[in-house]
Design an enzyme around this catalytic site. Structure first.
Site, PDB file in Angstrom:
ATOM      1  CB  CYS A   2      -0.888   0.044   1.232  1.00  0.00           C
ATOM      2  SG  CYS A   2      -1.853  -1.417   1.481  1.00  0.00           S
ATOM      3  NE  ARG A  27       4.630   1.659  -1.002  1.00  0.00           N
ATOM      4  CZ  ARG A  27       5.342   1.720   0.124  1.00  0.00           C
ATOM      5  NH1 ARG A  27       6.521   2.279   0.102  1.00  0.00           N
ATOM      6  NH2 ARG A  27       4.883   1.239   1.249  1.00  0.00           N
ATOM      7  CD1 TRP A  71      -0.174  -5.672  -3.338  1.00  0.00           C
ATOM      8  CD2 TRP A  71      -0.149  -6.620  -1.308  1.00  0.00           C
ATOM      9  NE1 TRP A  71       0.391  -6.914  -3.455  1.00  0.00           N
ATOM     10  CE2 TRP A  71       0.419  -7.525  -2.235  1.00  0.00           C
ATOM     11  CE3 TRP A  71      -0.236  -7.011   0.025  1.00  0.00           C
ATOM     12  CZ2 TRP A  71       0.888  -8.773  -1.872  1.00  0.00           C
ATOM     13  CZ3 TRP A  71       0.239  -8.265   0.389  1.00  0.00           C
ATOM     14  CH2 TRP A  71       0.792  -9.128  -0.560  1.00  0.00           C
ATOM     15  CG  ASN A  95       0.420   2.188   3.678  1.00  0.00           C
ATOM     16  OD1 ASN A  95      -0.653   2.222   3.090  1.00  0.00           O
ATOM     17  ND2 ASN A  95       1.550   2.615   3.169  1.00  0.00           N
ATOM     18  N   GLY A  96      -0.478  -1.057   6.596  1.00  0.00           N
ATOM     19  CA  GLY A  96      -0.152  -1.935   7.711  1.00  0.00           C
ATOM     20  C   GLY A  96      -1.305  -2.874   8.011  1.00  0.00           C
ATOM     21  CD  GLU A 460      16.369 -14.172  -7.017  1.00  0.00           C
ATOM     22  OE1 GLU A 460      15.873 -14.626  -5.973  1.00  0.00           O
ATOM     23  OE2 GLU A 460      15.945 -13.141  -7.571  1.00  0.00           O
ATOM     24  CE  LYS A 464      13.197 -12.494  -9.306  1.00  0.00           C
ATOM     25  NZ  LYS A 464      13.676 -11.787  -8.258  1.00  0.00           N
ATOM     26  CD  GLU A 467       9.670 -12.620  -8.147  1.00  0.00           C
ATOM     27  OE1 GLU A 467       9.208 -12.220  -7.083  1.00  0.00           O
ATOM     28  OE2 GLU A 467      10.861 -12.514  -8.455  1.00  0.00           O
ATOM     29  CG  HIS A 483      17.683 -37.937  -0.795  1.00  0.00           C
ATOM     30  ND1 HIS A 483      18.063 -39.180  -0.364  1.00  0.00           N
ATOM     31  CD2 HIS A 483      18.827 -37.283  -1.107  1.00  0.00           C
ATOM     32  CE1 HIS A 483      19.385 -39.276  -0.388  1.00  0.00           C
ATOM     33  NE2 HIS A 483      19.873 -38.138  -0.843  1.00  0.00           N
ATOM     34  CE  LYS A 580      11.512  -3.245  -6.167  1.00  0.00           C
ATOM     35  NZ  LYS A 580      12.140  -4.465  -6.703  1.00  0.00           N
TER      36      LYS A 580
HETATM   37  C1  F6R Z   1      11.317 -11.050  -5.396  1.00  0.00           C
HETATM   38  C2  F6R Z   1      11.107  -9.966  -4.501  1.00  0.00           C
HETATM   39  C3  F6R Z   1      10.835 -10.260  -3.062  1.00  0.00           C
HETATM   40  C4  F6R Z   1      11.762  -9.397  -2.203  1.00  0.00           C
HETATM   41  C5  F6R Z   1      11.415  -9.571  -0.718  1.00  0.00           C
HETATM   42  C6  F6R Z   1      12.361  -8.796   0.176  1.00  0.00           C
HETATM   43  O1  F6R Z   1      11.604 -10.589  -6.670  1.00  0.00           O
HETATM   44  O2  F6R Z   1      11.168  -8.844  -4.896  1.00  0.00           O
HETATM   45  O3  F6R Z   1      11.014 -11.610  -2.778  1.00  0.00           O
HETATM   46  O4  F6R Z   1      13.069  -9.789  -2.453  1.00  0.00           O
HETATM   47  O5  F6R Z   1      10.107  -9.136  -0.502  1.00  0.00           O
HETATM   48  O6  F6R Z   1      12.345  -7.449  -0.153  1.00  0.00           O
HETATM   49  P1  F6R Z   1      13.492  -6.464   0.339  1.00  0.00           P
HETATM   50  O7  F6R Z   1      14.745  -6.874  -0.358  1.00  0.00           O
HETATM   51  O8  F6R Z   1      13.024  -5.107  -0.060  1.00  0.00           O
HETATM   52  O9  F6R Z   1      13.613  -6.646   1.818  1.00  0.00           O
END
Ligand code: F6R
Length: 585
Positions: A2, A27, A71, A95-96, A460, A464, A467, A483, A580
């Site tokens: 948010c 965000r 959000w 927010n929160g 990772e 990627k 998501e 396993h 974000k």
């Molecule tokens: C994946 C992604 C999330 C962030 C995670 C931590 O692409 O963006 O998994 O990596 O929410 O976010 P930060 O790095 O901002 O603490």
């Protein structure tokens, strides 16, 4: 997650709010709304979907207003659940998450109050209205005293058209002041774009905001002086330029992110601390957690100091046992991730020194930590993290070298300098990866396998792809597949294998044979030339000091995720259900 924007001043509020909300779009959100106060009445516009939908409502009259991008947490994404929430004389954006919202809502229902939404946030407007006896500030204070959980709120009162109140508790909030105008926002870009002085509220602090000045209060409601925070013009929104998506642009920016991060001065006051460090704990979430997993190998290989990597949301509730002389690295792109901040706070309470490894200057995590080391990836707009991951690795490798040096071990610093040009070559070579993506769009599930440092890259790569393309997938240690999970491998499960560690190469190749024997097609990313012909689909990337290879090997996987998502018609910059900065638990 948010976003909040509020404006009061000489200009018409609505255009400033809309511009501010657009700057917070990165965000992630699913609905948006604004409320503008004019002549003692609120005009409220809310829409499911994008901020631009609000513009169609036309210009709203009024010089004071609040806006929000939501959000969804409590209640589906809908116009009804979008903020601002208006009740009686009050409009609120939040927010929160309110942890005691069910009990609070029950109280309101007992009083016979009707709710217009399913959100937790609406109870805030109800409680302020209930506490109001003519004093706006007091009513907000009394209502806030009843809330538990995390919140950043901005509130308007129709009896007070000349002011706005902002309160922060565990969710970021910035106040901006300009010439006969002021703002509040959950994130710097909205305020930076207006060129205002910015003040970051700490937990428990509040602000009474008027066009001609702001009074800040501490958690005991005493007026306080605050220093403004400095920010660079990078806080302004970057442009797409020739690129179709920010994700592709940000992958192209990886070499620059790596070189700028490596050029950043390393504080010499850390050397004494590093000499006495006996164990490192890395706490982080998502992609940042994967950078910790990948960097563990470099730190342990070069400095021979043991490293534990923890998911922050687990660490904070695990009653952790920290060794004496522990150093905690809290890694975060945004510096606003609630779980990482809580883990860092806990580590400090337990007596550890905490270093924030963070991309956003002045973010909340830097306020909690004893030291901040900055990645210099620049602003990352695409919700899926790419260049910030490579910058985190670059910084953690540099940290590994400094730690090794502090421990009296020799370390080849020059090899770090090569990483940026090698990353540029890897970006070039990885263009071919677009050819692979067609096979992935039809996949039932995708496996990513690696051993040692390659395991972090595999995790990772899988995240990627999941998501942004919404394809199921798993990152797995190559030796562990047999396993159990091998049961899922077959013709419709492409397997991406990372092979950059000479000592483990033959072992990893065993996994290649195992999955090929079950009909799976293997896509090999390797820096080891001896394996250039090992499978029909092999991408040979440049080689570097082997424990640093994830910073290069992840690039083709980032591009694979990008091209697969685009081929499937997904918007890689705005994936569903991902924000974000994740400012709630
Ligand atoms: C994946 C992604 C999330 C962030 C995670 C931590 O692409 O963006 O998994 O990596 O929410 O976010 P930060 O790095 O901002 O603490």
């Amino acid at each position: 997650m948010c976003g909040i924007v509020g404006y009061i001043g000489r200009r018409s509020a609505a255009p400033v709010l809309l511009e501010g909300l657009k700057r917070l779009e990165y965000r992630g959100y699913d609905s948006a709304g604004i409320a503008v106060l004019q002549g003692g009445c609120f005009t409220v516009v809310k829409r499911k979907g994008r901020v631009r939908e609000l513009e169609r409502a036309g210009n709203l009259e009024g010089n004071v207003g609040i806006g929000h991008t939501r959000w969804a947490t409590h209640g589906a994404p809908s116009e009804r659940n979008a903020h601002p929430h208006v009740y009686g004389k009050f409009a609120v954006v939040h927010n929160g998450i309110l942890e005691n919202f069910a009990a609070l809502k029950e109280e309101c229902l007992q009083r016979g109050e009707a709710f217009a939404s399913e959100t937790d946030s609406e109870v805030i407007a109800h409680f302020i209205a209930h506490a109001y006896h003519g004093d706006f500030l007091q009513a907000v204070r009394d209502a806030v005293a009843r809330l538990s959980g995390s919140f950043a709120i901005a509130v308007l009162c129709s009896d007070y058209p000349d002011c706005m109140i902002a309160v922060r508790e565990k969710s970021p909030l910035i106040v901006g002041t300009g010439e006969k105008e002021a703002m509040v926002a959950s994130d710097l870009p909205a305020i930076a774009a207006e060129g205002m002085r910015a003040y970051s509220l700490a937990d428990g602090e509040s602000a009474l905001i008027r066009a001609d000045g702001v009074v800040f209060y501490d958690s005991d409601c005493h007026p306080i002086e605050k220093n403004s925070v400095s920010y660079s013009c990078e806080s302004d929104a970057p442009r797409l330029g020739e690129y179709p998506h920010f994700m592709l642009k940000e992958i192209a920016e990886i070499p620059k992110s790596v070189s700028r991060t490596l050029e950043e001065p390393f504080p010499s006051e850390l050397d004494g601390l590093l000499r006495s460090t006996e164990r490192i704990y890395i706490v982080a979430c998502g992609t940042a957690y994967h950078s910790g997993i990948a960097a563990k190998y470099a730190i342990e290989t070069l400095a021979r100091v043991p490293v534990e990597v923890h998911i922050a949301s687990e660490f904070r509730y695990s009653d952790p046992i920290l060794s004496p002389h522990a150093l905690v690295l809290a890694v975060s792109q945004s510096g606003e991730t609630a779980d990482t901040i809580a883990a860092a706070k806990l580590a400090k309470e337990l007596g550890a020194t905490v270093i924030a490894v963070v991309n956003v200057v002045g973010s909340s995590l830097t306020e909690v930590a004893d030291f901040a080391l900055y990645t210099r990836a620049g602003r990352e707009i695409s919700v899926a993290a790419t260049k910030s991951f490579n910058a985190q690795l670059a910084l953690l490798y540099r940290f590994a070298c400094r730690l090794a040096e502090a421990k009296g071990r020799s370390c080849d610093f020059a090899s770090l300098k090569n990483l940026a040009p090698l990353a540029a070559r890897t970006v070039e070579l990885s263009r071919r990866i677009a050819e692979w993506s067609g096979d992935f769009t039809r996949a039932k599930c995708v496996y990513f396998l690696g051993r040692g440092a390659d395991y972090g890259t595999a995790l990772e790569g899988s995240l990627k792809l999941k998501e942004i393309s919404y394809l199921p997938g798993e990152g797995y240690p190559a030796g562990e597949l047999k396993h159990g999970s091998l049961a899922l491998v077959g013709r419709d499960t492409p397997v991406v294998v990372l092979l950059t560690q000479t000592a483990l190469a033959e072992k990893t190749m065993n996994a290649v044979h195992e999955v090929e024997a079950r009909g799976a097609t293997v896509y090999l990313v390797t820096s080891l030339r001896d394996y250039a012909d090992a499978t029909a689909h092999t991408l040979v990337i440049p080689s570097c000091v082997e424990c640093f290879s994830p910073v290069l090997a992840v690039i083709p996987l980032q591009l694979l995720a990008y091209h697969t998502a685009v081929s499937m018609g997904r918007d890689p910059d705005k994936p569903r259900n991902l924000a974000k900065s994740v400012t709630v638990e």
